[in-house]
Motif scaffolding. Sequence first.
Motif, short mmCIF file in Angstrom:
data_model
loop_
_atom_site.label_atom_id
_atom_site.label_comp_id
_atom_site.label_asym_id
_atom_site.label_seq_id
_atom_site.Cartn_x
_atom_site.Cartn_y
_atom_site.Cartn_z
N SER A 1 -36.13 -11.19 76.26
CA SER A 1 -34.57 -11.24 76.49
C SER A 1 -34.43 -12.37 77.42
CB SER A 1 -34.09 -10.05 77.01
OG SER A 1 -32.60 -10.22 77.20
N GLN B 1 -31.28 -14.84 79.24
CA GLN B 1 -29.78 -15.30 79.58
C GLN B 1 -29.43 -16.48 78.63
OE1 GLN B 1 -28.88 -14.74 83.63
NE2 GLN B 1 -29.07 -12.75 83.34
N ALA C 1 -30.68 -16.25 69.00
CA ALA C 1 -31.12 -14.88 68.77
C ALA C 1 -31.66 -14.76 67.66
CB ALA C 1 -30.28 -13.77 69.38
N THR D 1 -33.90 -12.25 72.26
CA THR D 1 -32.60 -11.91 72.29
C THR D 1 -32.00 -12.81 73.56
OG1 THR D 1 -33.32 -9.76 71.84
CG2 THR D 1 -31.14 -9.93 73.01
N SER E 1 -28.77 -12.99 75.68
CA SER E 1 -27.58 -12.16 76.19
C SER E 1 -27.59 -12.03 77.52
CB SER E 1 -27.42 -10.61 75.41
OG SER E 1 -28.48 -10.02 76.05
#
Length: 124
Positions: free
Chosen positions: A10, A12, A90, A121, A123
């Motif tokens: 993940s 940002q 993503a 990912t 997010s």
Amino acid sequence: VQLQASGGGSVQPGGSLRLSCEVSGFTSDYYGIGWFRQAPAKEREWVSCISRGDGSTYYADSVKGRFTVSRENAKNTAYLQMSNSKPEDAAVYYCAASPRYGRMCHYQWWYDYWGRGTQVTVSS
């Protein structure tokens, strides 16, 4: 002959992530390496590639200027450095290998070997 993509996770928006593609069963500098990605409900799309021989690099317009593909032959590993990540990055990322010379590396048929994907990912 095996390829293994790793390094997903993940990140940002605006962040960076480095994906690795470790190859085994052959010497990586004898192959061109491509990176593809597939987001949910979308077709797999080409992202980038580094050619056999002179190591020329190519990028999809959507990642040009943000992603960098490279290889480290001594480690039989290729990399995809993702920077300034966007939500649309993503996807599950796959690496693939081709023994062919040329500039057709944006086509999936160009590749003989594929690795399992690694999930990215993006997010906040």
